[in-house]
Design an enzyme around this catalytic site. Structure first.
Site, PDB file in Angstrom:
ATOM      1  CE  LYS A 253      -2.742   4.857   0.763  1.00  0.00           C
ATOM      2  NZ  LYS A 253      -3.329   4.515  -0.530  1.00  0.00           N
TER       3      LYS A 253
ATOM      4  NE  ARG B 291      -1.415   2.533  -6.888  1.00  0.00           N
ATOM      5  CZ  ARG B 291      -0.992   1.363  -6.447  1.00  0.00           C
ATOM      6  NH1 ARG B 291      -1.062   0.297  -7.232  1.00  0.00           N
ATOM      7  NH2 ARG B 291      -0.525   1.199  -5.232  1.00  0.00           N
TER       8      ARG B 291
ATOM      9  CG  HIS C  69       6.199  -2.311   5.481  1.00  0.00           C
ATOM     10  ND1 HIS C  69       5.467  -3.063   6.360  1.00  0.00           N
ATOM     11  CD2 HIS C  69       7.086  -1.612   6.215  1.00  0.00           C
ATOM     12  CE1 HIS C  69       5.893  -2.822   7.588  1.00  0.00           C
ATOM     13  NE2 HIS C  69       6.880  -1.954   7.532  1.00  0.00           N
TER      14      HIS C  69
ATOM     15  CD  GLU D  55      -3.121   0.747   8.989  1.00  0.00           C
ATOM     16  OE1 GLU D  55      -3.756   1.490   8.233  1.00  0.00           O
ATOM     17  OE2 GLU D  55      -2.449  -0.218   8.608  1.00  0.00           O
TER      18      GLU D  55
END
Lengths: 181, 511
Positions: free
Chosen positions: B115, B294, B237, B202
């Site tokens: 990420k 993916r 999430h 983040e």
């Protein structure tokens, strides 16, 4: 042949006590024509029944209203979930006491807090030991199931009296984890 | 390509088997101990046991899966999603065995699957990113330094797994004192789910929407973006409802995010199917979030509004074929599609996992309904894997009709033996904010908190009455059937004979 049996059956009667929605209901079933007369606490309905499979009955109530009933027995004897047109309803047959999380609410504040595994899984962390003091909402054990870690927290402050699990242990639903005094 | 090994389980393994069949390719399944009876095993041409139930000993074992692929003579491996789908070592090991990996190159997986590296790639393609740490936090960074780094990003922040996806290994931290525990939990969860415990921070934007762009890219330099998917309905999430198109995306924003997505993919030489996720803030600003290298769980809704079979295209691209789709068609959705992820969870008890045996399963069907599932009646939902049992998708000409269709399908859906999120979805699809499309990524967590655990299913008095009638009738008929199977004792003969006849009638009806 069938008519003779039906006439005999008309005299027969079966009676059950069913607990639904926290209320015990007396259900009396008698043969009535091709179907049954079913009285719940004295209020009688005519019910036509077709068995769809081992778990499912199709009812037509008072000649008009169809209802799909699927019975899923629970682990505790007599306890089951009855799906009424897909809506799950908890029920207990023959008045055996219904086992339900709501039943556990009446514990007085002085009683020990017994934390049990809410689902089968693996204990990944034990965060307290016997004799530790804990605050309300403090995480005490982490149980992993289906790749998610679930923190089990103390519901109120106290002292850890018993620890029944260690890290890495597999637990069944309802297995005792921790007792807080 | 004649034989494809599917390195996965559950509904996605079944989905890939279906694509294989339609291309006259022989599907090969792998399974762990507890999946012996799973649908994907029964639908495949060959099935190989690869170890114990724990993912790390079976579905995450690169060596065993590659060995089975070799032994079976597979010429392709489809990784599905989750497990090894974003593991560049797996893609490389498959390639080294002379077998085609149906997905991007190991280099592209590494560039975008990590990420923090992906954020750097997006910046190079001049796409704005959500503020956060540039490098993953090493496992040996002391708590004090972690706190300093977090303070620089600012609270509330998200702790996210570098190898993450699907909400695993992710924690929101509002209070700095919760940070060490959140980092520990995220690391442990990420290690278990992905075999990589690295995490990063983040900044959490206020009330953003999660909007993502599906891409297909062939091996000849063609990259095609699809109309966006709206995935803001999330619980902790984890996406629970997705739809396409998004009410919040104007034609101008669609042009901006689809071309940004294509630019990021081109910048890393991306091939096969992938998805670029954005957060869109209240003023319509879009920030690159991450790329999933993916197939996505929610790919069916894109298939429903574009008519493109994404899994078939994954295989065709891996065979070296050229994308010959009309780019305009992919950006002009036909109608509206919604997906509900049906989980084996108990919504009335904090969505706790509800593994166990499915006793009864009645799956909705009819116009516009698609149910992608790996579940059947009689099957156990194991504790070892993701609790999703099916994806229910509704398509219709417009959003209100799609919602009506989804409500109808949820009404038909019957699962007994385990608890599922079906009752929760019946409730959610009635919520005015959902119906009006007024929501963001924390909307669901907020309204769930307001409900403070009130049950989603509150049976009516009529339903309770019918439950009592049904339970008693079922017991009476079962008792009659049992006594019909045994010679009646003299004292109960008159009584039971009537019930016996009923049992015979029932027996006939069952036939």
């Amino acid at each position: 042949m069938l008519a003779r049996f039906a006439r005999v059956a008309f005299d027969a009667l079966m009676q059950y006590e069913v607990e639904v929605g926290g209320r015990r209901r007396q259900v009396v079933i008698t043969r009535e024509g091709d179907g049954f007369a079913v009285a719940v606490d004295g209020a009688t309905k005519h019910v036509d029944v077709a068995r769809i499979d081992g778990n499912t009955l199709s009812l037509i109530v008072d000649n008009v209203t169809p209802a799909d009933i699927t019975i899923a027995p629970a682990a505790a004897a007599g306890h089951m979930t009855v799906h009424v047109n897909g809506t799950p309803v908890s029920a207990t047959l023959n008045g055996r006491r219904r086992w339900d999380r709501r039943d556990e609410g009446g514990e007085p504040d002085s009683a020990p807090q017994r934390l049990a595994a809410p689902m089968p899984g693996k204990v990944v962390r034990v965060l307290v030991g016997v004799g530790d003091t804990v605050q309300a909402r403090q995480p005490v054990v982490v149980v992993e199931a289906m790749k998610m870690e679930n923190e089990m927290r103390a519901s109120r402050a106290g002292t850890v009296a018993e620890v029944h699990v260690r890290e890495g242990m597999s637990v069944e639903a309802g297995a005792p984890l921790i007792v807080i005094q | 390509m004649k034989k494809i090994l599917i390195a996965n389980r559950g509904e996605i393994a079944v989905r890939v088997i279906r694509a294989c069949r339609e291309l006259a390719i022989s599907p090969i399944a792998v399974y762990s101990e507890c999946d012996r009876s799973a649908l994907h095993v029964r639908l495949a041409d060959e099935a190989y046991a690869i170890g114990p139930s724990a993912p790390r000993e079976s579905y995450l074992r690169i060596d065993r899966i590659v060995e089975v692929a070799r032994k079976s003579g597979a010429d392709g491996v489809h990784p599905g999603y989750g497990f090894l789908a974003e593991n560049e070592d797996f893609a490389a090991a498959v390639g080294d065995a002379g077998i085609t990996f149906i997905g991007p190159t190991p280099a592209a997986i590494e560039a975008m699957g990590n990420k923090t590296a992906a954020r750097a790639a997006a910046k190079r393609a001049r796409v704005p990113v959500v503020p956060g740490t540039e490098e993953p936090l090493a496992a040996d960074v002391p708590d004090r330094d972690i706190a300093t780094i977090a303070a620089r990003i600012g609270y509330p922040l998200l702790v996210k797994a570098v190898a993450g996806g699907g909400g695993k290994g992710m924690r929101t931290v509002t209070d700095p004192s919760d940070l060490p525990n959140a980092v520990r939990a995220a690391r442990s969860e990420a290690g278990a789910a992905f075999g990589d415990a690295a995490v990063y921070f983040e900044r959490r934007l206020a009330q953003p929407r999660h909007i993502e762009v599906q891409l297909l890219a062939d091996e000849h330099g063609m990259v095609l973006p699809f109309v966006e998917r709206e995935c803001s309905i999330q619980r902790r999430h984890q996406k629970v409802v997705e739809e396409t198109p998004s009410l919040a995306v104007s034609p101008a924003l669609r042009r901006a995010i689809t071309s940004a997505a294509a630019a990021v993919a081109k910048a890393v030489g991306y091939t096969n199917a992938g998805t670029i996720e954005f957060l869109v803030d209240e003023s319509g600003g879009a920030f690159f979030l991450e790329m999933n290298t993916r197939l996505q769980v929610e790919h069916p809704i894109t298939e429903m509004v574009t008519g493109v079979d994404l899994v078939r295209w994954q295989i065709r691209i891996a065979r070296g074929e050229r994308l010959d789709l009309d780019p305009e068609r992919l950006l002009a959705p036909n109608g509206h599609a919604i997906e509900c992820r049906i989980y084996a969870e108990d919504p009335d008890h904090g969505f706790l996992p509800s593994p166990g045996r499915i006793r009864q399963l009645r799956v909705p069907s009819g116009p516009g309904i698609r149910d992608d599932s790996g579940a059947t009646a009689g099957l156990d939902v194991p504790i070892f894997y993701d609790p999703m049992i099916s994806k229910l998708v509704a398509w219709a000409e417009d959003r209100p009709l799609a919602i009506a269709r989804m409500r109808r399908a949820l009404r038909e859906y019957l699962v007994s033996g385990i608890k599922t999120t079906v009752p929760f979805f019946r409730w959610l699809l009635e919520q005015p904010a959902f119906v009006d499309g007024r929501f963001h990524t924390t909307y669901l967590d907020e309204i769930l908190k307001l409900r403070s655990g009130r049950p989603f299913v509150e049976p009516t008095a009529d339903a309770e009455q019918l439950a009592a009638i049904g339970a008693a009738l079922d017991a009476a008929l079962s008792a009659a059937a049992t006594s019909a199977a045994q010679p009646a004792s003299r004292s109960s003969e008159r009584f039971s004979s009537g019930w016996r006849s009923q049992a015979r009638i029932e027996g006939l009806r069952t036939l």
